[in-house]
Write a protein that holds these residues in place. Structure first.
Motif, short mmCIF file in Angstrom:
data_model
loop_
_atom_site.label_atom_id
_atom_site.label_comp_id
_atom_site.label_asym_id
_atom_site.label_seq_id
_atom_site.Cartn_x
_atom_site.Cartn_y
_atom_site.Cartn_z
N LEU A 49 52.37 36.50 46.96
CA LEU A 49 51.37 37.55 46.86
C LEU A 49 49.95 37.01 47.02
N ALA A 50 49.68 35.83 46.43
CA ALA A 50 48.35 35.23 46.56
C ALA A 50 48.03 34.92 48.01
N PHE A 51 49.02 34.49 48.76
CA PHE A 51 48.81 34.20 50.18
C PHE A 51 48.58 35.49 50.96
N LEU A 52 49.37 36.53 50.67
CA LEU A 52 49.27 37.78 51.42
C LEU A 52 47.93 38.48 51.24
N VAL A 53 47.39 38.42 50.02
CA VAL A 53 46.12 39.11 49.75
C VAL A 53 44.91 38.20 49.92
N GLY A 54 45.14 36.93 50.24
CA GLY A 54 44.03 36.03 50.52
C GLY A 54 43.38 35.39 49.32
N VAL A 55 44.02 35.49 48.14
CA VAL A 55 43.44 34.86 46.94
C VAL A 55 43.61 33.35 47.01
N ASP A 56 44.74 32.90 47.51
CA ASP A 56 45.02 31.47 47.59
C ASP A 56 45.70 31.17 48.91
N ARG A 57 44.90 30.79 49.91
CA ARG A 57 45.43 30.49 51.24
C ARG A 57 45.84 29.03 51.38
N ALA A 58 45.54 28.22 50.36
CA ALA A 58 45.82 26.79 50.45
C ALA A 58 47.29 26.51 50.12
N TYR A 96 54.69 39.94 36.67
CA TYR A 96 53.89 38.80 36.23
C TYR A 96 53.15 38.17 37.41
N GLY A 97 53.87 37.97 38.53
CA GLY A 97 53.26 37.37 39.71
C GLY A 97 52.11 38.21 40.23
N LEU A 98 52.31 39.52 40.27
CA LEU A 98 51.25 40.43 40.70
C LEU A 98 50.07 40.36 39.74
N GLY A 99 50.37 40.23 38.45
CA GLY A 99 49.31 40.14 37.45
C GLY A 99 48.45 38.90 37.63
N TYR A 100 49.10 37.76 37.90
CA TYR A 100 48.34 36.52 38.12
C TYR A 100 47.37 36.70 39.30
N VAL A 101 47.86 37.28 40.40
CA VAL A 101 47.03 37.46 41.58
C VAL A 101 45.90 38.44 41.30
N TYR A 102 46.22 39.53 40.61
CA TYR A 102 45.21 40.54 40.32
C TYR A 102 44.10 39.98 39.43
N MET A 103 44.50 39.25 38.39
CA MET A 103 43.49 38.66 37.50
C MET A 103 42.65 37.62 38.22
N GLY A 104 43.30 36.85 39.10
CA GLY A 104 42.56 35.86 39.85
C GLY A 104 41.55 36.46 40.80
N ARG A 105 41.85 37.64 41.34
CA ARG A 105 40.96 38.26 42.32
C ARG A 105 39.87 39.12 41.69
N PHE A 106 40.19 39.83 40.63
CA PHE A 106 39.25 40.83 40.11
C PHE A 106 38.63 40.50 38.75
N LEU A 107 39.17 39.52 38.02
CA LEU A 107 38.66 39.27 36.67
C LEU A 107 38.23 37.82 36.44
N ALA A 108 39.06 36.86 36.82
CA ALA A 108 38.70 35.46 36.60
C ALA A 108 37.57 35.05 37.54
N GLY A 109 36.71 34.13 37.07
CA GLY A 109 35.62 33.63 37.89
C GLY A 109 34.48 34.61 38.09
N ARG A 110 34.37 35.64 37.24
CA ARG A 110 33.32 36.66 37.36
C ARG A 110 32.21 36.48 36.34
N GLY A 111 32.23 35.33 35.67
CA GLY A 111 31.18 35.08 34.68
C GLY A 111 31.48 35.62 33.30
N ILE A 112 32.68 36.21 33.13
CA ILE A 112 33.07 36.72 31.82
C ILE A 112 33.87 35.63 31.12
N PRO A 113 33.50 35.24 29.90
CA PRO A 113 34.22 34.17 29.20
C PRO A 113 35.71 34.49 29.07
N PRO A 114 36.57 33.49 29.25
CA PRO A 114 38.01 33.71 29.13
C PRO A 114 38.42 34.33 27.80
N LEU A 115 37.72 33.96 26.72
CA LEU A 115 38.04 34.52 25.41
C LEU A 115 37.81 36.03 25.40
#
Length: 300
Positions: free
Chosen positions: A116-125, A169-188
């Protein structure tokens, strides 16, 4: 700030190991909690307790909950596909299939995440090394649990429920990586907010499936407390930190380590046998995880 790559790698490995211990032990707590509560009650309790544990910590650090509607929309979607749906599906599935079958199906999460990460472009590596690591890790899980001895269970409705939970779960990881993580909001803060959103979702479903009279056994209640505080609250802080630092694909590899934790705890507390196949499977899992954790020389 420490920039040494070896230090960062050691820190990342330590976080993955800690998360594997917390989530791997959750299978034990869920089994004990099922002695007194149904799956919906367990999920609601673990989410609510995780949220209650995190809120005072968040407030004591002066953090503020997000105010943007868009952020909360993403949080509710993440809560649905990463908490509410898979938690309930695994609870339902394990009522009719063995834990070994559920363990194998749960271990497909990194494969779903990679795809899923590859298909949506979150993780092309997607390198040959990384793909080989994921495949080797999954092979190790298969060897550990030997699902061919229970092939009929995999093809059952319970097996399909567990497989759907892993895909969620897999979809959740990709969704969080694209829309929530790395947005300046503390993980806590992300962890507390998502658990709060998931608690609301389960509260809405509670009147339809959670009104059975529970049995207030001491072991079941204690298991819920541990499951909520550690297996949910503390685990989600680590989960978001790993996603934020290394991406959703790297974070999902922790799923391969859960069977190892389950085997060790089963041997210590339940006196379950540790066979040659289990030891060989653990070796394959660790080799696969090592491959997925290695960075290329160019990135270093």
């Amino acid at each position: 700030m420490k920039t040494d790559h070896q230090g960062v790698t050691r820190t990342g490995i330590a976080r993955v190991a800690a998360l594997a211990l917390l989530w791997g032990s959750s299978f034990l707590w869920i089994k004990l909690a099922l002695r007194g509560f149904n799956p919906v009650q367990i999920v609601f309790a673990r989410l609510f307790l995780g949220f209650v544990i995190l809120v005072p910590i968040v407030l004591s650090r002066g953090l503020r909950f997000p105010s943007e509607r868009r952020v909360w929309g993403h949080l509710f979607v993440a809560a649905l596909i990463s908490n509410a749906v898979p938690y309930v599906l695994f609870g339902i599935g394990e009522e009719t299939v063995g834990s070994n079958v559920a363990g194998v199906l749960n271990a497909t999460t990194p494969l779903w995440t990679l795809l899923l990460a590859f298909l949506v472009g979150v993780d092309r590596a997607v390198t040959v090394r990384k793909t080989a690591g994921f495949a080797l890790g999954f092979l190790g899980v298969v060897v550990i649990f030997s699902p061919w001895e229970s092939a009929g269970e995999i093809a059952s409705w319970g097996g399909l429920a567990c497989l759907a939970a892993a895909a969620s779960y897999g979809l959740g990881y990709v969704y969080m990586g694209r829309f929530l993580a790395g947005r300046g909001i503390p993980p806590l803060m992300l962890s507390a907010a998502q658990l709060g959103a998931a608690t609301v979702l389960l509260a809405l479903a509670f009147p339809f499936a959670g009104l059975d009279t529970p049995t207030w056994r001491l072991d079941a209640v204690a298991s819920l407390l541990v499951l909520g505080a550690l297996g949910t609250g503390a685990a989600y802080v680590l989960n978001y930190r790993i996603i934020d630092d290394e991406g959703p694909t790297a974070a999902s590899v922790v799923t391969y380590l859960l069977p190892i934790v389950a085997v060790i705890l089963g041997g210590i507390f339940l006196h379950e046998a540790v066979t040659v196949a289990i030891v060989a499977g653990i070796a394959l899992v660790l080799a696969g995880v090592t491959l997925t954790r290695k960075r290329s020389a160019e990135k270093r």
